[in-house]
Write a protein that holds these residues in place. Structure first.
Motif, PDB file in Angstrom:
ATOM      1  N   ALA A  42       0.847  -1.196   0.000  1.00  0.00           N
ATOM      2  CA  ALA A  42       0.000   0.000   0.000  1.00  0.00           C
ATOM      3  C   ALA A  42       0.881   1.244   0.000  1.00  0.00           C
ATOM      4  O   ALA A  42       1.783   1.364   0.837  1.00  0.00           O
ATOM      5  CB  ALA A  42      -0.921  -0.007   1.212  1.00  0.00           C
ATOM      6  N   PRO A  43       0.646   2.176  -0.916  1.00  0.00           N
ATOM      7  CA  PRO A  43       1.517   3.351  -1.038  1.00  0.00           C
ATOM      8  C   PRO A  43       1.681   4.156   0.248  1.00  0.00           C
ATOM      9  O   PRO A  43       2.758   4.695   0.500  1.00  0.00           O
ATOM     10  CB  PRO A  43       0.830   4.201  -2.111  1.00  0.00           C
ATOM     11  N   GLN A  44       0.646   4.235   1.072  1.00  0.00           N
ATOM     12  CA  GLN A  44       0.702   5.059   2.273  1.00  0.00           C
ATOM     13  C   GLN A  44       1.768   4.580   3.262  1.00  0.00           C
ATOM     14  O   GLN A  44       2.290   5.372   4.031  1.00  0.00           O
ATOM     15  CB  GLN A  44      -0.655   5.066   2.996  1.00  0.00           C
ATOM     16  N   VAL A  45       2.058   3.281   3.269  1.00  0.00           N
ATOM     17  CA  VAL A  45       3.005   2.724   4.248  1.00  0.00           C
ATOM     18  C   VAL A  45       4.105   1.906   3.586  1.00  0.00           C
ATOM     19  O   VAL A  45       4.847   1.194   4.253  1.00  0.00           O
ATOM     20  CB  VAL A  45       2.264   1.842   5.286  1.00  0.00           C
ATOM     21  N   ALA A  46       4.234   2.008   2.265  1.00  0.00           N
ATOM     22  CA  ALA A  46       5.143   1.140   1.515  1.00  0.00           C
ATOM     23  C   ALA A  46       6.596   1.228   1.975  1.00  0.00           C
ATOM     24  O   ALA A  46       7.276   0.209   2.084  1.00  0.00           O
ATOM     25  CB  ALA A  46       5.046   1.443   0.022  1.00  0.00           C
ATOM     26  N   GLN A  47       7.088   2.423   2.247  1.00  0.00           N
ATOM     27  CA  GLN A  47       8.493   2.576   2.658  1.00  0.00           C
ATOM     28  C   GLN A  47       8.765   1.815   3.961  1.00  0.00           C
ATOM     29  O   GLN A  47       9.711   1.040   4.053  1.00  0.00           O
ATOM     30  CB  GLN A  47       8.830   4.064   2.847  1.00  0.00           C
ATOM     31  N   GLU A  48       7.934   2.061   4.961  1.00  0.00           N
ATOM     32  CA  GLU A  48       8.116   1.412   6.260  1.00  0.00           C
ATOM     33  C   GLU A  48       7.874  -0.091   6.164  1.00  0.00           C
ATOM     34  O   GLU A  48       8.609  -0.893   6.737  1.00  0.00           O
ATOM     35  CB  GLU A  48       7.168   2.027   7.288  1.00  0.00           C
ATOM     36  N   GLN A  49       6.854  -0.478   5.407  1.00  0.00           N
ATOM     37  CA  GLN A  49       6.537  -1.895   5.248  1.00  0.00           C
ATOM     38  C   GLN A  49       7.684  -2.626   4.550  1.00  0.00           C
ATOM     39  O   GLN A  49       8.092  -3.704   4.972  1.00  0.00           O
ATOM     40  CB  GLN A  49       5.243  -2.038   4.449  1.00  0.00           C
ATOM     41  N   ALA A  50       8.235  -2.038   3.505  1.00  0.00           N
ATOM     42  CA  ALA A  50       9.356  -2.649   2.792  1.00  0.00           C
ATOM     43  C   ALA A  50      10.567  -2.796   3.714  1.00  0.00           C
ATOM     44  O   ALA A  50      11.239  -3.828   3.708  1.00  0.00           O
ATOM     45  CB  ALA A  50       9.720  -1.803   1.571  1.00  0.00           C
ATOM     46  N   ARG A  51      10.829  -1.791   4.523  1.00  0.00           N
ATOM     47  CA  ARG A  51      11.953  -1.844   5.463  1.00  0.00           C
ATOM     48  C   ARG A  51      11.768  -3.005   6.456  1.00  0.00           C
ATOM     49  O   ARG A  51      12.683  -3.775   6.703  1.00  0.00           O
ATOM     50  CB  ARG A  51      12.062  -0.502   6.195  1.00  0.00           C
ATOM     51  N   ASN A  52      10.551  -3.145   7.003  1.00  0.00           N
ATOM     52  CA  ASN A  52      10.282  -4.229   7.956  1.00  0.00           C
ATOM     53  C   ASN A  52      10.387  -5.605   7.298  1.00  0.00           C
ATOM     54  O   ASN A  52      10.934  -6.536   7.881  1.00  0.00           O
ATOM     55  CB  ASN A  52       8.895  -4.059   8.581  1.00  0.00           C
ATOM     56  N   LEU A  53       9.849  -5.726   6.085  1.00  0.00           N
ATOM     57  CA  LEU A  53       9.904  -7.015   5.385  1.00  0.00           C
ATOM     58  C   LEU A  53      11.347  -7.387   5.045  1.00  0.00           C
ATOM     59  O   LEU A  53      11.759  -8.538   5.223  1.00  0.00           O
ATOM     60  CB  LEU A  53       9.051  -6.966   4.116  1.00  0.00           C
ATOM     61  N   ARG A  54      12.110  -6.425   4.586  1.00  0.00           N
ATOM     62  CA  ARG A  54      13.517  -6.706   4.258  1.00  0.00           C
ATOM     63  C   ARG A  54      14.293  -7.119   5.500  1.00  0.00           C
ATOM     64  O   ARG A  54      15.156  -7.983   5.432  1.00  0.00           O
ATOM     65  CB  ARG A  54      14.156  -5.477   3.611  1.00  0.00           C
ATOM     66  N   ALA A  55      13.973  -6.526   6.647  1.00  0.00           N
ATOM     67  CA  ALA A  55      14.637  -6.893   7.904  1.00  0.00           C
ATOM     68  C   ALA A  55      14.344  -8.348   8.275  1.00  0.00           C
ATOM     69  O   ALA A  55      15.128  -8.978   8.981  1.00  0.00           O
ATOM     70  CB  ALA A  55      14.187  -5.962   9.025  1.00  0.00           C
ATOM     71  N   GLU A  56      13.213  -8.872   7.788  1.00  0.00           N
ATOM     72  CA  GLU A  56      12.856 -10.268   8.043  1.00  0.00           C
ATOM     73  C   GLU A  56      13.351 -11.200   6.939  1.00  0.00           C
ATOM     74  O   GLU A  56      13.064 -12.389   6.944  1.00  0.00           O
ATOM     75  CB  GLU A  56      11.335 -10.403   8.167  1.00  0.00           C
ATOM     76  N   GLY A  57      14.083 -10.643   5.975  1.00  0.00           N
ATOM     77  CA  GLY A  57      14.651 -11.469   4.918  1.00  0.00           C
ATOM     78  C   GLY A  57      13.776 -11.643   3.696  1.00  0.00           C
ATOM     79  O   GLY A  57      14.073 -12.452   2.823  1.00  0.00           O
ATOM     80  N   VAL A  58      12.704 -10.865   3.588  1.00  0.00           N
ATOM     81  CA  VAL A  58      11.809 -10.939   2.436  1.00  0.00           C
ATOM     82  C   VAL A  58      12.369 -10.069   1.323  1.00  0.00           C
ATOM     83  O   VAL A  58      12.799  -8.936   1.567  1.00  0.00           O
ATOM     84  CB  VAL A  58      10.382 -10.461   2.810  1.00  0.00           C
ATOM     85  N   GLU A  59      12.369 -10.594   0.112  1.00  0.00           N
ATOM     86  CA  GLU A  59      12.852  -9.819  -1.032  1.00  0.00           C
ATOM     87  C   GLU A  59      11.758  -8.862  -1.489  1.00  0.00           C
ATOM     88  O   GLU A  59      10.656  -9.286  -1.827  1.00  0.00           O
ATOM     89  CB  GLU A  59      13.236 -10.742  -2.186  1.00  0.00           C
ATOM     90  N   VAL A  60      12.058  -7.578  -1.464  1.00  0.00           N
ATOM     91  CA  VAL A  60      11.121  -6.541  -1.889  1.00  0.00           C
ATOM     92  C   VAL A  60      11.774  -5.778  -3.026  1.00  0.00           C
ATOM     93  O   VAL A  60      12.892  -5.293  -2.889  1.00  0.00           O
ATOM     94  CB  VAL A  60      10.785  -5.566  -0.729  1.00  0.00           C
ATOM     95  N   THR A  61      11.076  -5.711  -4.154  1.00  0.00           N
ATOM     96  CA  THR A  61      11.597  -4.953  -5.291  1.00  0.00           C
ATOM     97  C   THR A  61      10.869  -3.620  -5.383  1.00  0.00           C
ATOM     98  O   THR A  61       9.758  -3.465  -4.887  1.00  0.00           O
ATOM     99  CB  THR A  61      11.412  -5.730  -6.612  1.00  0.00           C
ATOM    100  N   GLN A  62      11.524  -2.662  -6.012  1.00  0.00           N
ATOM    101  CA  GLN A  62      10.928  -1.340  -6.171  1.00  0.00           C
ATOM    102  C   GLN A  62      11.096  -0.890  -7.608  1.00  0.00           C
ATOM    103  O   GLN A  62      12.177  -0.977  -8.182  1.00  0.00           O
ATOM    104  CB  GLN A  62      11.592  -0.336  -5.239  1.00  0.00           C
ATOM    105  N   ARG A  63      10.001  -0.422  -8.193  1.00  0.00           N
ATOM    106  CA  ARG A  63      10.030   0.180  -9.524  1.00  0.00           C
ATOM    107  C   ARG A  63       9.282   1.491  -9.406  1.00  0.00           C
ATOM    108  O   ARG A  63       8.068   1.493  -9.216  1.00  0.00           O
ATOM    109  CB  ARG A  63       9.373  -0.726 -10.554  1.00  0.00           C
ATOM    110  N   GLY A  64      10.017   2.577  -9.431  1.00  0.00           N
ATOM    111  CA  GLY A  64       9.397   3.880  -9.216  1.00  0.00           C
ATOM    112  C   GLY A  64       8.886   3.967  -7.787  1.00  0.00           C
ATOM    113  O   GLY A  64       9.621   3.728  -6.844  1.00  0.00           O
ATOM    114  N   ASP A  65       7.605   4.268  -7.642  1.00  0.00           N
ATOM    115  CA  ASP A  65       6.994   4.357  -6.317  1.00  0.00           C
ATOM    116  C   ASP A  65       6.308   3.058  -5.898  1.00  0.00           C
ATOM    117  O   ASP A  65       5.669   3.013  -4.854  1.00  0.00           O
ATOM    118  CB  ASP A  65       5.947   5.483  -6.287  1.00  0.00           C
ATOM    119  N   THR A  66       6.416   2.021  -6.725  1.00  0.00           N
ATOM    120  CA  THR A  66       5.725   0.761  -6.446  1.00  0.00           C
ATOM    121  C   THR A  66       6.675  -0.255  -5.843  1.00  0.00           C
ATOM    122  O   THR A  66       7.726  -0.561  -6.416  1.00  0.00           O
ATOM    123  CB  THR A  66       5.111   0.184  -7.735  1.00  0.00           C
ATOM    124  N   PHE A  67       6.291  -0.786  -4.691  1.00  0.00           N
ATOM    125  CA  PHE A  67       7.053  -1.834  -4.024  1.00  0.00           C
ATOM    126  C   PHE A  67       6.286  -3.135  -4.195  1.00  0.00           C
ATOM    127  O   PHE A  67       5.061  -3.160  -4.135  1.00  0.00           O
ATOM    128  CB  PHE A  67       7.187  -1.532  -2.527  1.00  0.00           C
TER     129      PHE A  67
END
Length: 86
Positions: A42-67
């Motif tokens: 969700a765009p409203q929380v994408a930055q924080e959500q991606a950071r938390n998921l990556r900390a748990e070892g989840v691969e998160v890709t980003q293209r522009g503003d879309t995670f």
């Protein structure tokens, strides 16, 4: 969460239920593990959500503003329910 509950189309229901949970700082709900059915965040929380998921070892890709995270397309096996004998 909807997928693992056996209701893959019920993502909005999961969101509604999570929103009604009482605020209990001692029992944090890992909201960042909930993604859209297509794997986008969700765009409203994408930055924080991606950071938390990556900390748990989840691969998160980003293209522009879309995670996006990779989403499993298989439904997990249903939980076995004990049947009563008649």
């Amino acid at each position: 969460m909807a997928l693992y509950a056996g209701r893959p189309g019920a993502a909005r229901g999961v969101g509604r239920e999570m929103a009604t949970l009482p605020h209990q700082p001692e029992l944090p709900v890992p909201w960042w593990r909930v993604t859209r059915s297509d794997g986008t965040l969700a765009p409203q929380v994408a930055q924080e959500q991606a950071r938390n998921l990556r900390a748990e070892g989840v691969e998160v890709t980003q293209r522009g503003d879309t995670f996006r995270v990779k989403v499993a397309r298989e439904t997990p096996p249903p939980a076995k329910v004990a049947r009563r004998k008649r």
